[in-house]
Design a protein around this motif. Sequence first.
Motif, PDB file in Angstrom:
ATOM      1  N   VAL A  44       1.188 -18.295  -2.069  1.00 21.96           N
ATOM      2  CA  VAL A  44       1.580 -16.947  -1.661  1.00 21.96           C
ATOM      3  C   VAL A  44       3.055 -16.931  -1.278  1.00 21.96           C
ATOM      4  CG1 VAL A  44       1.165 -15.098   0.009  1.00 21.96           C
ATOM      5  CG2 VAL A  44      -0.757 -16.415  -0.915  1.00 21.96           C
ATOM      6  N   THR A  45       3.797 -15.998  -1.851  1.00 23.20           N
ATOM      7  CA  THR A  45       5.229 -15.887  -1.602  1.00 23.20           C
ATOM      8  C   THR A  45       5.512 -15.029  -0.365  1.00 23.20           C
ATOM      9  OG1 THR A  45       5.240 -14.116  -3.245  1.00 23.20           O
ATOM     10  CG2 THR A  45       5.954 -16.295  -3.986  1.00 23.20           C
ATOM     11  N   PRO A  46       6.734 -15.089   0.173  1.00 19.25           N
ATOM     12  CA  PRO A  46       7.006 -14.459   1.481  1.00 19.25           C
ATOM     13  C   PRO A  46       6.777 -12.958   1.552  1.00 19.25           C
ATOM     14  CG  PRO A  46       8.683 -16.086   0.995  1.00 19.25           C
ATOM     15  CD  PRO A  46       7.847 -15.970  -0.239  1.00 19.25           C
ATOM     16  N   ARG A  47       7.267 -12.185   0.566  1.00 19.15           N
ATOM     17  CA  ARG A  47       7.080 -10.741   0.644  1.00 19.15           C
ATOM     18  C   ARG A  47       5.605 -10.375   0.478  1.00 19.15           C
ATOM     19  NH1 ARG A  47       9.341  -5.476   0.019  1.00 19.15           N
ATOM     20  NH2 ARG A  47       7.515  -4.192   0.456  1.00 19.15           N
ATOM     21  N   VAL A  48       4.916 -11.090  -0.403  1.00 18.77           N
ATOM     22  CA  VAL A  48       3.484 -10.845  -0.590  1.00 18.77           C
ATOM     23  C   VAL A  48       2.740 -11.139   0.707  1.00 18.77           C
ATOM     24  CG1 VAL A  48       1.426 -11.569  -1.856  1.00 18.77           C
ATOM     25  CG2 VAL A  48       3.596 -11.274  -3.083  1.00 18.77           C
ATOM     26  N   ALA A  49       3.083 -12.238   1.368  1.00 19.40           N
ATOM     27  CA  ALA A  49       2.426 -12.594   2.625  1.00 19.40           C
ATOM     28  C   ALA A  49       2.664 -11.537   3.690  1.00 19.40           C
ATOM     29  CB  ALA A  49       2.930 -13.957   3.108  1.00 19.40           C
ATOM     30  N   LEU A  50       3.890 -11.003   3.768  1.00 14.69           N
ATOM     31  CA  LEU A  50       4.195  -9.963   4.749  1.00 14.69           C
ATOM     32  C   LEU A  50       3.335  -8.728   4.510  1.00 14.69           C
ATOM     33  CD1 LEU A  50       5.954  -8.782   7.033  1.00 14.69           C
ATOM     34  CD2 LEU A  50       7.575  -8.056   5.248  1.00 14.69           C
ATOM     35  N   ASP A  51       3.275  -8.269   3.274  1.00 19.99           N
ATOM     36  CA  ASP A  51       2.461  -7.095   2.957  1.00 19.99           C
ATOM     37  C   ASP A  51       0.984  -7.350   3.247  1.00 19.99           C
ATOM     38  OD1 ASP A  51       4.758  -5.823   2.082  1.00 19.99           O
ATOM     39  OD2 ASP A  51       4.416  -6.278  -0.030  1.00 19.99           O
ATOM     40  N   TRP A  52       0.533  -8.545   2.904  1.00 21.86           N
ATOM     41  CA  TRP A  52      -0.875  -8.909   3.104  1.00 21.86           C
ATOM     42  C   TRP A  52      -1.234  -8.832   4.589  1.00 21.86           C
ATOM     43  CZ3 TRP A  52      -2.313 -12.650  -1.264  1.00 21.86           C
ATOM     44  CH2 TRP A  52      -3.708 -12.673  -1.489  1.00 21.86           C
ATOM     45  N   SER A  53      -0.327  -9.349   5.434  1.00 18.92           N
ATOM     46  CA  SER A  53      -0.611  -9.404   6.873  1.00 18.92           C
ATOM     47  C   SER A  53      -0.769  -8.022   7.488  1.00 18.92           C
ATOM     48  CB  SER A  53       0.510 -10.162   7.592  1.00 18.92           C
ATOM     49  OG  SER A  53       1.735  -9.424   7.581  1.00 18.92           O
ATOM     50  N   ARG A  54      -0.190  -7.023   6.855  1.00 19.18           N
ATOM     51  CA  ARG A  54      -0.260  -5.658   7.369  1.00 19.18           C
ATOM     52  C   ARG A  54      -1.538  -4.929   6.960  1.00 19.18           C
ATOM     53  NH1 ARG A  54       5.994  -4.242   5.619  1.00 19.18           N
ATOM     54  NH2 ARG A  54       7.017  -5.096   7.487  1.00 19.18           N
ATOM     55  N   ASN A  55      -2.380  -5.573   6.165  1.00 23.32           N
ATOM     56  CA  ASN A  55      -3.543  -4.883   5.602  1.00 23.32           C
ATOM     57  C   ASN A  55      -4.870  -5.557   5.912  1.00 23.32           C
ATOM     58  OD1 ASN A  55      -2.625  -2.543   3.683  1.00 23.32           O
ATOM     59  ND2 ASN A  55      -1.119  -4.175   3.409  1.00 23.32           N
ATOM     60  N   VAL A  56      -4.883  -6.384   6.952  1.00 25.84           N
ATOM     61  CA  VAL A  56      -6.111  -7.098   7.300  1.00 25.84           C
ATOM     62  C   VAL A  56      -7.230  -6.123   7.678  1.00 25.84           C
ATOM     63  CG1 VAL A  56      -7.164  -8.689   8.939  1.00 25.84           C
ATOM     64  CG2 VAL A  56      -4.911  -9.203   7.977  1.00 25.84           C
ATOM     65  N   GLU A  57      -6.913  -5.154   8.498  1.00 22.52           N
ATOM     66  CA  GLU A  57      -7.938  -4.192   8.914  1.00 22.52           C
ATOM     67  C   GLU A  57      -8.477  -3.412   7.724  1.00 22.52           C
ATOM     68  OE1 GLU A  57      -8.506  -0.403  12.017  1.00 22.52           O
ATOM     69  OE2 GLU A  57      -6.611  -1.523  11.947  1.00 22.52           O
ATOM     70  N   LYS A  58      -7.592  -3.003   6.833  1.00 23.58           N
ATOM     71  CA  LYS A  58      -8.002  -2.243   5.657  1.00 23.58           C
ATOM     72  C   LYS A  58      -8.922  -3.075   4.764  1.00 23.58           C
ATOM     73  CE  LYS A  58      -6.023   0.350   1.755  1.00 23.58           C
ATOM     74  NZ  LYS A  58      -4.760   0.778   1.091  1.00 23.58           N
ATOM     75  N   LEU A  59      -8.562  -4.332   4.540  1.00 24.64           N
ATOM     76  CA  LEU A  59      -9.366  -5.198   3.689  1.00 24.64           C
ATOM     77  C   LEU A  59     -10.694  -5.561   4.349  1.00 24.64           C
ATOM     78  CD1 LEU A  59      -6.483  -7.522   2.456  1.00 24.64           C
ATOM     79  CD2 LEU A  59      -7.755  -5.898   1.041  1.00 24.64           C
ATOM     80  N   ALA A  74     -12.780 -11.541  -0.968  1.00 29.25           N
ATOM     81  CA  ALA A  74     -11.814 -11.933  -1.999  1.00 29.25           C
ATOM     82  C   ALA A  74     -10.419 -12.168  -1.455  1.00 29.25           C
ATOM     83  CB  ALA A  74     -11.766 -10.857  -3.087  1.00 29.25           C
ATOM     84  N   TYR A  75     -10.030 -11.442  -0.399  1.00 26.54           N
ATOM     85  CA  TYR A  75      -8.622 -11.422  -0.021  1.00 26.54           C
ATOM     86  C   TYR A  75      -8.317 -11.852   1.408  1.00 26.54           C
ATOM     87  CZ  TYR A  75      -7.968  -9.229  -4.497  1.00 26.54           C
ATOM     88  OH  TYR A  75      -7.952  -8.991  -5.851  1.00 26.54           O
ATOM     89  N   LEU A  76      -9.332 -12.270   2.168  1.00 21.69           N
ATOM     90  CA  LEU A  76      -9.078 -12.776   3.506  1.00 21.69           C
ATOM     91  C   LEU A  76      -9.680 -14.172   3.649  1.00 21.69           C
ATOM     92  CD1 LEU A  76      -9.800  -9.606   5.691  1.00 21.69           C
ATOM     93  CD2 LEU A  76      -7.577 -10.435   4.853  1.00 21.69           C
ATOM     94  N   ILE A  77      -9.057 -14.985   4.495  1.00 22.37           N
ATOM     95  CA  ILE A  77      -9.538 -16.337   4.781  1.00 22.37           C
ATOM     96  C   ILE A  77      -9.970 -16.369   6.235  1.00 22.37           C
ATOM     97  CG2 ILE A  77      -8.949 -18.782   4.818  1.00 22.37           C
ATOM     98  CD1 ILE A  77      -6.686 -18.126   2.823  1.00 22.37           C
ATOM     99  N   ASP A  78     -11.263 -16.484   6.463  1.00 27.98           N
ATOM    100  CA  ASP A  78     -11.792 -16.430   7.829  1.00 27.98           C
ATOM    101  C   ASP A  78     -11.295 -15.182   8.548  1.00 27.98           C
ATOM    102  OD1 ASP A  78     -13.126 -18.877   7.500  1.00 27.98           O
ATOM    103  OD2 ASP A  78     -11.325 -20.002   8.070  1.00 27.98           O
ATOM    104  N   GLY A  79     -11.264 -14.072   7.808  1.00 30.19           N
ATOM    105  CA  GLY A  79     -10.867 -12.789   8.388  1.00 30.19           C
ATOM    106  C   GLY A  79      -9.368 -12.607   8.564  1.00 30.19           C
ATOM    107  N   LYS A  80      -8.573 -13.528   8.060  1.00 29.80           N
ATOM    108  CA  LYS A  80      -7.125 -13.441   8.220  1.00 29.80           C
ATOM    109  C   LYS A  80      -6.427 -13.422   6.863  1.00 29.80           C
ATOM    110  CE  LYS A  80      -7.204 -15.987  12.611  1.00 29.80           C
ATOM    111  NZ  LYS A  80      -6.714 -17.189  13.329  1.00 29.80           N
TER     112      LYS A  80
END
Length: 530
Positions: A148-163, A172-178
């Motif tokens: 996972v690259t830096p900008r992708v990781a930043l965007d991903w971190s902002r969408n945990v609740e949504k996912l 598919a997109y979270l690891i242990d809820g993170k």
Amino acid sequence: MRDFHAPGRSAVYAANAMAATSHPLSTTAAIETLQAGGNAVDAAVAAVAVQCVVEPQMTGIGGDCFAIIAEPDGKLHGLNGSGRAPKAASSKKLIELGESSVELTSPHAVTVPGAVRAWETMLERHGTKSLGDVLGRAIQYAREGYAVTPRVALDWSRNVEKLSADEGSKSAYLIDGKAPRTGEIMRHAPLADTLQRIAEEGSGAFYEGAVAEDIVATLRAKGGLMTLEDMAEMQVDDMTPVTGDYRGLTVAELPPNGQGFIALVMLGILEKFDLQKLDPNGTQRFHLELEAGRIAYSLRDRFLADPDFMPHDPAELLSDDHIARLAGLVDPGSRIADLPPSVLGPRSDTVYLSVVDKDGLAVSLINSVYKDFGSAITAPKSGVLLQNRGACFRLEPGHPNTIEGGKRPLHTIIPAMVLSEGRPYLSFGVMGGGYQPCGHAHVLGNITDFGMDVQEAIDAPRMFFDEKSYVLHAERYVPEATVDGLRALGHTVERVPGAIGGAQAIRIDRARGILEGGSDPRKDGMAAGY
């Protein structure tokens, strides 16, 4: 000229072929395809398929695709790979179901995904390879993993609740809820299996059979209206690009249901002003650009829809008389007081890429799931994350863009192609949802009015407006004097913490026989050539 004492990157120069994307693995997939004998279309599909794996917050096979393909002699081919609302959908039906709008995570926001059929259509008509030939890297990264690259990781971190709200997406997109961190390896085995099936059987493996059944069952379980028939009937439309002139160049955009002609309206207005004498990062340049944008966007929100439902043809809105009247509304010394507000949100997630091959074939392609991770609804067996493009529909009876069965929504994603003396000159695009027409005008203006190379034009600071309040948003590096000057003209201006949009561009320099490429530092990607 670039200051080599300052942070930044140079434009990329090459003599044979070039690709520019928002992810390194995507760019390398394109170059690999080109060096193996594929043409620009083959490389573009290979690249975007990789992005549908490694930039899931931005795009996916559950999204839509638009493209402009320019032959070396300047002949243009437009392709609309956007999907339609389920046949059973209507504003009346959704209101009966208790909906007051099409919410971003609602199953009703999911229109039929058009990307996979668009890729196959591009390859059949303009490529030299099949889906099976070009999906290898995407399948590999989905099955074996990618970092996972830096900008992708930043965007991903902002969408945990949504996912987390959808079991398929959570799995598919979270690891242990993170969210995964930068450098963490992610794998998507069900998506790899689906891509493998598409590679072996073609797009029919997506629109019919087990994958389509998984998508439909997932949506129906949430109260959605999608059917197997809706999926199977997905078709790609050929489109003749709409064009406009700017400083002696011909700018080509796709017609509705996309907002490309809004960029042409903006450019038409701006051509009435002598921008070349202005500071490219100064008050007056941004004032004129953003006032032109506010005028053009007010047209978009009144009229833009599926072309079968629009009350005016884009040619009417782009007529010389109409553009002159719009330009007359702009006051260089003051903000226009009253314009109808936009209804679209300021941000969406999209990937744009450009490829030019050794023969001069140029591809401008954009692929999107709309908002961050689309609807955040993932069909669990197939691993298909579904877009939420239907959230662009309205529920207002009588409005051109109200939702109806089989209708395409207003679309924000727009590829662009610029011709000089009738031949391809600049293949470019700007990501960022509603920002895209403004971004097209800004980047092209940086090149034509201010003499920047493509990387400088992309790097330069940006401003946009909140599409509901018209408050101006300024990136960090917009000069403070510019912000103060805009406030003095009557604008409300706020600094925004996030970067505005992203862009890629390739310029064809025929006089020197070279290609010049740039990729936005606001993303993780790069331009590369050989």
